[in-house]
Design a protein around this motif. Sequence first.
Motif, PDB file in Angstrom:
ATOM      1  N   UNK A   6       8.445  -3.928   6.232  1.00 32.90           N
ATOM      2  CA  UNK A   6       9.330  -3.610   5.126  1.00 32.90           C
ATOM      3  C   UNK A   6       8.947  -2.305   4.442  1.00 32.90           C
ATOM      4  N   UNK A   7       7.671  -1.976   4.482  1.00 30.32           N
ATOM      5  CA  UNK A   7       7.195  -0.798   3.759  1.00 30.32           C
ATOM      6  C   UNK A   7       6.611   0.245   4.708  1.00 30.32           C
ATOM      7  N   UNK A   8       6.645   1.471   4.247  1.00 32.10           N
ATOM      8  CA  UNK A   8       6.023   2.549   4.990  1.00 32.10           C
ATOM      9  C   UNK A   8       5.426   3.532   3.984  1.00 32.10           C
ATOM     10  N   UNK A   9       4.761   4.542   4.474  1.00 32.45           N
ATOM     11  CA  UNK A   9       4.202   5.559   3.589  1.00 32.45           C
ATOM     12  C   UNK A   9       4.704   6.934   4.029  1.00 32.45           C
ATOM     13  N   UNK A  10       4.816   7.811   3.052  1.00 32.30           N
ATOM     14  CA  UNK A  10       5.166   9.198   3.318  1.00 32.30           C
ATOM     15  C   UNK A  10       4.030  10.065   2.786  1.00 32.30           C
ATOM     16  N   UNK A  11       3.498  10.900   3.655  1.00 29.73           N
ATOM     17  CA  UNK A  11       2.384  11.764   3.274  1.00 29.73           C
ATOM     18  C   UNK A  11       2.884  13.195   3.108  1.00 29.73           C
ATOM     19  N   UNK A  12       2.604  13.771   1.960  1.00 25.00           N
ATOM     20  CA  UNK A  12       2.929  15.176   1.721  1.00 25.00           C
ATOM     21  C   UNK A  12       1.777  16.012   2.280  1.00 25.00           C
ATOM     22  N   UNK A  13       2.001  16.615   3.438  1.00 19.40           N
ATOM     23  CA  UNK A  13       0.916  17.327   4.116  1.00 19.40           C
ATOM     24  C   UNK A  13       0.496  18.589   3.381  1.00 19.40           C
ATOM     25  N   UNK A  14       1.321  19.082   2.509  1.00 20.67           N
ATOM     26  CA  UNK A  14       0.928  20.263   1.719  1.00 20.67           C
ATOM     27  C   UNK A  14      -0.069  19.890   0.632  1.00 20.67           C
ATOM     28  N   UNK A  15      -0.061  18.615   0.218  1.00 22.54           N
ATOM     29  CA  UNK A  15      -0.956  18.173  -0.854  1.00 22.54           C
ATOM     30  C   UNK A  15      -2.202  17.461  -0.329  1.00 22.54           C
ATOM     31  N   UNK A  16      -2.078  16.788   0.814  1.00 23.97           N
ATOM     32  CA  UNK A  16      -3.188  15.992   1.345  1.00 23.97           C
ATOM     33  C   UNK A  16      -4.364  16.875   1.744  1.00 23.97           C
ATOM     34  N   UNK A  17      -5.570  16.477   1.263  1.00 27.75           N
ATOM     35  CA  UNK A  17      -6.786  17.220   1.586  1.00 27.75           C
ATOM     36  C   UNK A  17      -7.652  16.492   2.618  1.00 27.75           C
ATOM     37  N   UNK A  18      -7.109  15.423   3.192  1.00 23.55           N
ATOM     38  CA  UNK A  18      -7.802  14.739   4.281  1.00 23.55           C
ATOM     39  C   UNK A  18      -9.077  14.020   3.881  1.00 23.55           C
ATOM     40  N   UNK A  19      -9.147  13.582   2.625  1.00 25.85           N
ATOM     41  CA  UNK A  19     -10.392  12.949   2.137  1.00 25.85           C
ATOM     42  C   UNK A  19     -10.637  11.582   2.769  1.00 25.85           C
ATOM     43  N   UNK A  20      -9.570  10.903   3.190  1.00 19.37           N
ATOM     44  CA  UNK A  20      -9.732   9.597   3.835  1.00 19.37           C
ATOM     45  C   UNK A  20      -9.859   8.421   2.885  1.00 19.37           C
ATOM     46  N   UNK A  21      -9.722   8.662   1.589  1.00 18.52           N
ATOM     47  CA  UNK A  21      -9.835   7.564   0.622  1.00 18.52           C
ATOM     48  C   UNK A  21      -8.778   6.498   0.888  1.00 18.52           C
ATOM     49  N   UNK A  22      -7.567   6.930   1.174  1.00 19.05           N
ATOM     50  CA  UNK A  22      -6.486   5.964   1.419  1.00 19.05           C
ATOM     51  C   UNK A  22      -6.795   5.084   2.629  1.00 19.05           C
ATOM     52  N   UNK A  23      -7.363   5.683   3.649  1.00 19.26           N
ATOM     53  CA  UNK A  23      -7.722   4.928   4.858  1.00 19.26           C
ATOM     54  C   UNK A  23      -8.794   3.884   4.534  1.00 19.26           C
ATOM     55  N   UNK A  24      -9.790   4.298   3.758  1.00 15.84           N
ATOM     56  CA  UNK A  24     -10.898   3.400   3.432  1.00 15.84           C
ATOM     57  C   UNK A  24     -10.490   2.276   2.501  1.00 15.84           C
ATOM     58  N   UNK A  25      -9.520   2.549   1.627  1.00 13.09           N
ATOM     59  CA  UNK A  25      -9.213   1.586   0.567  1.00 13.09           C
ATOM     60  C   UNK A  25      -8.081   0.621   0.927  1.00 13.09           C
ATOM     61  N   UNK A  26      -7.323   0.917   1.950  1.00 11.18           N
ATOM     62  CA  UNK A  26      -6.194   0.055   2.323  1.00 11.18           C
ATOM     63  C   UNK A  26      -6.686  -1.345   2.695  1.00 11.18           C
ATOM     64  N   UNK A  27      -6.236  -2.368   1.979  1.00  9.83           N
ATOM     65  CA  UNK A  27      -6.713  -3.733   2.248  1.00  9.83           C
ATOM     66  C   UNK A  27      -6.275  -4.276   3.595  1.00  9.83           C
ATOM     67  N   UNK A  28      -5.234  -3.685   4.179  1.00 12.34           N
ATOM     68  CA  UNK A  28      -4.750  -4.126   5.487  1.00 12.34           C
ATOM     69  C   UNK A  28      -5.264  -3.270   6.630  1.00 12.34           C
ATOM     70  N   UNK A  29      -6.078  -2.266   6.296  1.00 11.04           N
ATOM     71  CA  UNK A  29      -6.575  -1.337   7.323  1.00 11.04           C
ATOM     72  C   UNK A  29      -5.393  -0.789   8.134  1.00 11.04           C
ATOM     73  N   UNK A  30      -4.344  -0.467   7.420  1.00  2.00           N
ATOM     74  CA  UNK A  30      -3.097  -0.060   8.068  1.00  2.00           C
ATOM     75  C   UNK A  30      -3.015   1.445   8.322  1.00  2.00           C
ATOM     76  N   UNK A  31      -3.940   2.206   7.753  1.00  2.00           N
ATOM     77  CA  UNK A  31      -3.912   3.663   7.890  1.00  2.00           C
ATOM     78  C   UNK A  31      -5.095   4.144   8.720  1.00  2.00           C
TER      79      UNK A  31
END
Length: 71
Positions: A6-31
């Motif tokens: 039902x859900x998806x994510x949109x990443x703004x590549x001009x703003x993303x600095x590739x820190x990986x916080x979103x990957x580490x914090x996702x409770x579903x390990x979906x990223x």
Amino acid sequence: MILLTKYSVVVNKRLCKGCGICVDICPRRALVMDGVCSETGYRNPVLTGECIGCKICMWYCPDQAIVVVER
Ligand code: SF4
Ligand code: SF4
């Protein structure tokens, strides 16, 4: 493989600095971080698992580069 969730994510590549916080914090390990860099020279997260729309990745992104959307 296309994930029909039902859900998806949109990443703004001009703003993303590739820190990986979103990957580490996702409770579903979906990223995961993409294997290649975008034009900005940073790797960006991509959705490979089931997103439950919790928006934790969105809240914790220091660059406000990821947005959760309903399909
Ligand atoms: S909204 Fe939640 S489940 Fe979906 S990618 Fe972000 S942290 Fe993971
Ligand atoms: S937390 Fe934000 S800046 Fe860091 S990798 Fe994820 S989308 Fe990019």
